[in-house]
Design a protein around this motif. Structure first.
Motif, PDB file in Angstrom:
ATOM      1  N   THR A  31     -20.056 -27.159 -36.669  1.00 44.63           N
ATOM      2  CA  THR A  31     -21.002 -28.264 -36.797  1.00 44.63           C
ATOM      3  C   THR A  31     -20.319 -29.543 -36.299  1.00 44.63           C
ATOM      4  O   THR A  31     -19.085 -29.606 -36.208  1.00 44.63           O
ATOM      5  CB  THR A  31     -21.414 -28.467 -38.261  1.00 44.63           C
ATOM      6  OG1 THR A  31     -20.262 -28.894 -39.017  1.00 44.63           O
ATOM      7  CG2 THR A  31     -21.978 -27.187 -38.862  1.00 44.63           C
ATOM      8  N   ARG A  33     -19.771 -32.185 -37.917  1.00 44.57           N
ATOM      9  CA  ARG A  33     -18.859 -32.663 -38.957  1.00 44.57           C
ATOM     10  C   ARG A  33     -17.567 -31.846 -38.964  1.00 44.57           C
ATOM     11  O   ARG A  33     -16.480 -32.383 -39.228  1.00 44.57           O
ATOM     12  CB  ARG A  33     -19.550 -32.611 -40.323  1.00 44.57           C
ATOM     13  CG  ARG A  33     -18.676 -33.089 -41.495  1.00 44.57           C
ATOM     14  CD  ARG A  33     -18.033 -34.446 -41.272  1.00 44.57           C
ATOM     15  NE  ARG A  33     -18.955 -35.544 -41.172  1.00 44.57           N
ATOM     16  CZ  ARG A  33     -19.337 -36.308 -42.188  1.00 44.57           C
ATOM     17  NH1 ARG A  33     -18.871 -36.074 -43.406  1.00 44.57           N
ATOM     18  NH2 ARG A  33     -20.173 -37.307 -42.003  1.00 44.57           N
ATOM     19  N   ASN A 191     -21.504 -41.491 -49.275  1.00 42.05           N
ATOM     20  CA  ASN A 191     -21.270 -40.236 -48.573  1.00 42.05           C
ATOM     21  C   ASN A 191     -19.785 -39.898 -48.557  1.00 42.05           C
ATOM     22  O   ASN A 191     -18.940 -40.765 -48.315  1.00 42.05           O
ATOM     23  CB  ASN A 191     -21.789 -40.327 -47.136  1.00 42.05           C
ATOM     24  CG  ASN A 191     -23.290 -40.455 -47.080  1.00 42.05           C
ATOM     25  OD1 ASN A 191     -23.999 -39.941 -47.940  1.00 42.05           O
ATOM     26  ND2 ASN A 191     -23.798 -41.150 -46.075  1.00 42.05           N
ATOM     27  N   LYS A 216     -26.224 -29.150 -51.221  1.00 44.15           N
ATOM     28  CA  LYS A 216     -27.112 -29.280 -50.072  1.00 44.15           C
ATOM     29  C   LYS A 216     -28.057 -30.470 -50.231  1.00 44.15           C
ATOM     30  O   LYS A 216     -28.436 -31.111 -49.247  1.00 44.15           O
ATOM     31  CB  LYS A 216     -27.914 -27.995 -49.891  1.00 44.15           C
ATOM     32  CG  LYS A 216     -27.063 -26.806 -49.446  1.00 44.15           C
ATOM     33  CD  LYS A 216     -27.877 -25.523 -49.391  1.00 44.15           C
ATOM     34  CE  LYS A 216     -27.002 -24.344 -48.999  1.00 44.15           C
ATOM     35  NZ  LYS A 216     -27.762 -23.059 -48.984  1.00 44.15           N
ATOM     36  N   GLN A 219     -24.963 -34.007 -50.886  1.00 39.96           N
ATOM     37  CA  GLN A 219     -23.894 -34.267 -49.912  1.00 39.96           C
ATOM     38  C   GLN A 219     -23.935 -33.217 -48.798  1.00 39.96           C
ATOM     39  O   GLN A 219     -22.958 -32.502 -48.545  1.00 39.96           O
ATOM     40  CB  GLN A 219     -22.535 -34.236 -50.615  1.00 39.96           C
ATOM     41  CG  GLN A 219     -22.282 -35.376 -51.572  1.00 39.96           C
ATOM     42  CD  GLN A 219     -21.967 -36.697 -50.867  1.00 39.96           C
ATOM     43  OE1 GLN A 219     -21.639 -36.733 -49.680  1.00 39.96           O
ATOM     44  NE2 GLN A 219     -22.068 -37.791 -51.603  1.00 39.96           N
ATOM     45  N   ASP A 221     -23.696 -33.311 -45.648  1.00 33.84           N
ATOM     46  CA  ASP A 221     -22.847 -33.467 -44.473  1.00 33.84           C
ATOM     47  C   ASP A 221     -21.355 -33.394 -44.792  1.00 33.84           C
ATOM     48  O   ASP A 221     -20.523 -33.481 -43.880  1.00 33.84           O
ATOM     49  CB  ASP A 221     -23.152 -34.804 -43.786  1.00 33.84           C
ATOM     50  CG  ASP A 221     -24.561 -34.851 -43.220  1.00 33.84           C
ATOM     51  OD1 ASP A 221     -25.019 -33.809 -42.715  1.00 33.84           O
ATOM     52  OD2 ASP A 221     -25.200 -35.909 -43.296  1.00 33.84           O
ATOM     53  N   ASN A 233     -20.674 -26.471 -43.746  1.00 25.02           N
ATOM     54  CA  ASN A 233     -19.449 -27.177 -43.364  1.00 25.02           C
ATOM     55  C   ASN A 233     -18.246 -26.711 -44.170  1.00 25.02           C
ATOM     56  O   ASN A 233     -17.560 -27.501 -44.808  1.00 25.02           O
ATOM     57  CB  ASN A 233     -19.616 -28.690 -43.550  1.00 25.02           C
ATOM     58  CG  ASN A 233     -20.684 -29.286 -42.658  1.00 25.02           C
ATOM     59  OD1 ASN A 233     -20.873 -28.859 -41.531  1.00 25.02           O
ATOM     60  ND2 ASN A 233     -21.394 -30.268 -43.170  1.00 25.02           N
TER      61      ASN A 233
END
Length: 453
Positions: A31, A33, A191, A216, A219, A221, A233
């Motif tokens: 991804t 990230r 974040n 999910k 957070q 990301d 991630n």
């Protein structure tokens, strides 16, 4: 610090026994990230808990006893100093242990009374997590939070997140505490770049709280160390707390396993044909892990157990240089500061990495299967660095590095896994040129960088 791992993605075994090679269209991709996380390369992990003030406390020794919050009263606590020390080491992200195994919480949680709100520090009005986040913003450091749910002595919970008396009513209450605390940490402070689950995540099907759904939602990301299976991630443990990744160490993996982090696990190579992108993170305390609390917590009189600069560089070559991130454990002393000796070593390490890898003698990039580097100076090269464009997947399966020595090409090194970064320490020879040959790959290789230093 232990790793009671409940579910994470690894393949244990030799890299000579993989299944049929993939087609280019079948490559697993990270991804955005995860690409950002790989580019971060060096992070720090900060531990601070009540045993700093009561070093005789062992949380597993007696679940009916925890040190009083009244002993937690640092006189010089300064999170700016923490973050600057980490940044001087080259860290681009820092993870704070907001709650370790004692259950004492470094923020004024509403879930129970065992936290800094009942300590004399700032008359119970302080919030170390908030101060940490503010310092990260000040120094442009990506923030993370260690949010273990696997152990909590205050709640009488041990590996892997189960109440020790197995009472279903107590388990339900503990699960509610976990969900409330994670909700606080994941909503009050913005974040997060990385979330750390030391001990993994006990799935709901085995009696744990629904952490995956909460993650999910709140957070989505964040990069998650040992997170719930299926999260997008994920990153995985490398199997030891020495800061050393096995080689090869592929970013992809495809099997799940359970392990007791009290013993070193050999292997954990990942799998180049794996179905999930789940790269390794190599954690290690700056202080010897044979010392108090595994080197993760401060104890008076232990400045002499700080890792040498040579050892730290060895770890760098064998973590970042083996396609994993290096996560350095930093202690906080009874005053609320990173000790001077640790600050000095962290700075020395950061300067040493910059000295070796800031300015290449020569570099190139692009698509292809072979590249050659030449340089004009008579400086003897020490390192070759190979980096793939991992946004296109791990394509290199085997490579050979050759050097032009006295007019003849000689084999200097060969390997398999490259991924985000592979560092080859070059032999002491009069090398005039370097040549990288890809001897096996999935599709056309896309190099982000091939450089000599």
């Amino acid at each position: 610090m232990k790793k009671w791992i409940c579910l994470w993605l690894v393949l244990v075994g030799s890299f000579h026994t993989y299944a049929q090679p993939l087609k280019e269209s079948e490559l697993v991709l990270p991804t955005p990230r995860q690409v950002e996380w790989a580019n971060a390369e060096i992070g720090a992990l900060i531990h601070y808990d009540v045993q700093v003030y009561e070093p005789s406390y062992k949380w597993r020794k007696d679940f009916n006893y925890q040190p009083s919050p009244a002993i937690f009263n640092p006189d010089k606590l300064n999170t700016d100093q923490w973050i600057k020390a980490a940044k001087d080491a080259g860290a681009t992200y820092v993870v704070l242990v907001a709650k370790h195994c004692s259950g004492f919480s470094l923020w004024p949680t509403d879930a129970h009374e065992y936290s800094i709100k009942n300590s004399p520090w700032k008359n119970g009005k302080g919030d170390i997590v908030a101060d940490f986040i503010a310092s990260c913003k000040k120094y442009n450091i990506k923030p993370g939070i260690y949010a273990s749910a696997s152990a909590n002595a205050y709640c009488k919970v041990d590996n892997p997140g189960l109440v020790i008396n197995r009472d279903p009513v107590a388990q339900k209450k503990y699960n509610e505490i976990v969900m409330q605390q994670l909700t606080e940490l994941w909503t009050r402070y913005g974040n997060l770049f990385e979330i750390w689950f030391d001990g993994g995540v006990l799935p709901s099907s085995k009696g744990g709280p629904p952490i995956a759904d909460l993650l999910k939602k709140l957070q989505p990301d964040a990069v998650v160390f040992q997170g719930p299976y299926g999260f997008k991630n994920l990153v995985r443990w490398v199997g030891n707390e020495e800061g050393l990744a096995a080689y090869p160490c592929w970013a992809t993996a495809d099997s799940t396993t359970q392990a007791d982090g009290t013993v070193v696990m050999k292997g954990l190579h990942g799998n180049p044909n794996g179905k999930v992108w789940c790269p390794g993170e190599a954690d290690v305390p700056l202080r010897s892990n044979k010392s108090f609390e595994g080197g993760w917590f401060w104890k008076e009189g232990q400045d002499e157990v700080i890792s040498s600069l040579d050892l730290m560089m060895h770890r760098y070559y064998n973590s970042v240089g083996r396609n994993t991130n290096l996560l350095i454990g930093i202690v906080i002393d009874k005053h609320g500061l990173v000790p001077d000796a640790d600050v000095a070593r962290l700075s020395e390490f950061g300067q040493e990495v910059k000295k070796h890898f800031s300015t290449p003698l020569a570099s190139t990039q692009g698509k292809g299967q072979q590249w050659t580097l030449k340089w004009k100076t008579n400086t003897a090269p020490k390192f070759a660095v190979i980096q793939e464009n991992i946004s296109k997947g791990e394509r290199i399966r085997a490579y050979q590095l050759e050097g032009l020595v006295n007019g003849n090409w000689e084999s200097l090194a060969q390997g398999s896994s490259v991924g985000h970064k592979r560092i080859e320490v070059l032999p002491s020879k009069n090398i005039q040129s370097l040549r990288l040959k890809i001897t096996d790959s999935v599709g056309e290789v896309q190099l982000a960088k091939f450089a000599v230093y």
